[in-house]
Design a protein around this motif. Sequence first.
Motif, PDB file in Angstrom:
ATOM      1  N   HIS A   5      -7.786  18.759  26.141  1.00 24.62           N
ATOM      2  CA  HIS A   5      -6.688  17.800  26.053  1.00 24.62           C
ATOM      3  C   HIS A   5      -5.438  18.288  26.788  1.00 24.62           C
ATOM      4  O   HIS A   5      -4.326  17.892  26.475  1.00 24.62           O
ATOM      5  N   GLN A   6      -5.643  19.144  27.763  1.00 25.59           N
ATOM      6  CA  GLN A   6      -4.530  19.799  28.431  1.00 25.59           C
ATOM      7  C   GLN A   6      -4.536  19.444  29.914  1.00 25.59           C
ATOM      8  O   GLN A   6      -5.581  19.433  30.554  1.00 25.59           O
ATOM      9  N   ALA A   7      -3.358  19.138  30.426  1.00 22.28           N
ATOM     10  CA  ALA A   7      -3.241  18.873  31.863  1.00 22.28           C
ATOM     11  C   ALA A   7      -3.156  20.204  32.602  1.00 22.28           C
ATOM     12  O   ALA A   7      -2.444  21.127  32.174  1.00 22.28           O
ATOM     13  N   ALA A   8      -3.881  20.317  33.709  1.00 21.23           N
ATOM     14  CA  ALA A   8      -3.838  21.541  34.502  1.00 21.23           C
ATOM     15  C   ALA A   8      -2.450  21.714  35.102  1.00 21.23           C
ATOM     16  O   ALA A   8      -1.768  20.746  35.442  1.00 21.23           O
ATOM     17  N   LEU A   9      -2.026  22.959  35.215  1.00 14.82           N
ATOM     18  CA  LEU A   9      -0.756  23.254  35.865  1.00 14.82           C
ATOM     19  C   LEU A   9      -0.873  22.961  37.354  1.00 14.82           C
ATOM     20  O   LEU A   9      -1.926  23.181  37.953  1.00 14.82           O
ATOM     21  N   VAL A  10       0.211  22.492  37.946  1.00 14.98           N
ATOM     22  CA  VAL A  10       0.189  22.166  39.375  1.00 14.98           C
ATOM     23  C   VAL A  10       1.249  22.967  40.100  1.00 14.98           C
ATOM     24  O   VAL A  10       2.280  23.345  39.529  1.00 14.98           O
ATOM     25  N   ASN A  11       0.994  23.244  41.351  1.00 18.73           N
ATOM     26  CA  ASN A  11       1.918  24.021  42.166  1.00 18.73           C
ATOM     27  C   ASN A  11       3.299  23.362  42.187  1.00 18.73           C
ATOM     28  O   ASN A  11       3.424  22.148  42.379  1.00 18.73           O
ATOM     29  N   GLY A  12       4.329  24.170  41.967  1.00 18.50           N
ATOM     30  CA  GLY A  12       5.690  23.672  42.004  1.00 18.50           C
ATOM     31  C   GLY A  12       6.182  23.084  40.694  1.00 18.50           C
ATOM     32  O   GLY A  12       7.355  22.680  40.597  1.00 18.50           O
ATOM     33  N   GLN A  13       5.340  23.082  39.675  1.00 22.20           N
ATOM     34  CA  GLN A  13       5.725  22.491  38.385  1.00 22.20           C
ATOM     35  C   GLN A  13       6.820  23.318  37.710  1.00 22.20           C
ATOM     36  O   GLN A  13       6.810  24.546  37.760  1.00 22.20           O
ATOM     37  N   PHE A  42       6.618  23.538  27.792  1.00 26.17           N
ATOM     38  CA  PHE A  42       6.284  24.963  27.909  1.00 26.17           C
ATOM     39  C   PHE A  42       4.798  25.145  28.151  1.00 26.17           C
ATOM     40  O   PHE A  42       3.981  24.265  27.875  1.00 26.17           O
ATOM     41  N   ALA A  43       4.473  26.306  28.711  1.00 19.69           N
ATOM     42  CA  ALA A  43       3.090  26.689  28.956  1.00 19.69           C
ATOM     43  C   ALA A  43       2.929  28.162  28.577  1.00 19.69           C
ATOM     44  O   ALA A  43       3.888  28.942  28.637  1.00 19.69           O
ATOM     45  N   VAL A  44       1.725  28.513  28.187  1.00 18.18           N
ATOM     46  CA  VAL A  44       1.399  29.878  27.787  1.00 18.18           C
ATOM     47  C   VAL A  44       0.252  30.347  28.672  1.00 18.18           C
ATOM     48  O   VAL A  44      -0.811  29.720  28.704  1.00 18.18           O
ATOM     49  N   LEU A  45       0.475  31.430  29.408  1.00 13.32           N
ATOM     50  CA  LEU A  45      -0.501  31.910  30.386  1.00 13.32           C
ATOM     51  C   LEU A  45      -1.102  33.237  29.932  1.00 13.32           C
ATOM     52  O   LEU A  45      -0.401  34.094  29.387  1.00 13.32           O
TER      53      LEU A  45
END
Length: 498
Positions: A5-13, A42-45
Amino acid sequence: MTHPHQAALVNGQHLDFIVIGTGISGIGATYAMHKRFPDDSFAVLDEMDGFGGTWWTHRYPGARSDSDCYTYGYSFKPWETGRAIGTVDEIRSYLGELIEENHLARHFHYGHKLTAAKWSSQDQRWSLEITRLHSGETLTLTTTFLWMCTGYYDHGKGYTPEWPGMADFRGQWVHPQHWPQDLDYTGKRVVVIGSGATAATLIPSLADSVAHVTMLQRTPTFMSADSPIHPLETQLRALDLPADWIHEIMRRAFIAKVDGEVEISFAHPEEMRAALIEQARALLPEGFDVEKHFNPSYRPWQQRIAIIPDGDLFAAISSGKASVVTDRIERLDATGIQLTSGEHLDADIVVTATGFNMKMFGGVPFFVDGEAVDFTQRVSYRGLMMEGIPNMAYVAGYIRSSWTLRADLVSDLVCRICEHMEKQGYNVVVPKVPAADADMQRLPWIDTENVNSGYFMRSLHLLPKQGDRHPWKHGLEYAEERVSFPAVQPDEEALTYR
């Protein structure tokens, strides 16, 4: 890797917050942000393929906590197994429940490695260079606030000393941090080099399967043969109290226990030493040389005391399935280890439970306005932000008390600082040493008279500094910080906003 249920991170986000790490610290920070900044992005990597940090990499037999899980668990989620010492599976299950209950998984992006962090004062944001490990793809993300929750050791490479003749050994080398899941040790002669919590955990777990297991130590470690079930918990559960009541009472009980032990270790170290030695003597065979094998030269709690639930290590030794050798390695040969005393230890498998390498901030290079940051020349603000580094926090836990006790305090203070920024309309916060403290001494990361664990002593030259006064000192005890942290005002002089 992404959640369904998560959108992939995109370059420049761009995101308001980015957390690095999904271990105890990162999950706690994510929970705090989720509750207190529900409208922010927010995102957690994490470069690993799953959550847990230490509990993702540590899969050796018997892996378990070396702190009680009432305090290693979070203040806001009860630990309910009934045993104070948690196994790796129990801890990951506990963390997984927290993630699921609070719908945090959609923020987690595994297999994403931070390779560089660059701050721009003009843009007032961090630019993060990320590599997707499974595809090799690179992307750049920007964030207003960066929260480093990577711990302080290298998950990718455990510490193994160099000994003469290592290449001659025809058996198998294993480091617990990189334990092969298909390793067959049944009926084998195993030597575990080391005497800390990992060795104390491994040896009783291996003892019933191997031909024999030997703990080879250069110097002893203090061991505490605690019961994994606290008698107070048995009484509380008999009263059918709510889980959160039991959790809070047990947390307080274990906090008081550790506080008391630490206080005694400073005020009456020889009494503490005698108590630990006598406990070992009572659980080991008659004639066993306790003074040689379990009486370290350092003060109790100058290094962590290894917890051995129900004295399982001592039981393995008493059964004859395990033994302890205190000696130095002269060299290795084809069949095992030659010791300086002249004794030879035959081995099919040698396990190097010799500790870990420290790596602050995941070893990531940092830049501020194009200038590389040398963290070894900077002091830390309360052990959670770095002098001169804007909009960046990190988590480092306690040496004696549970890591999570400090992670909880750090999460609260970082969130209060960020709330202050939002309320006052600030975009940037930077810790700066005031002019009045310009003469402050810059001291090593730890006071080696207070703590002298090997991994710190090997790495002091790689670590940041601390000051000789508040708020630039760190490495303090929970007993002090549980009072001082909640009292911190985000507008104190050491924090500059703009």
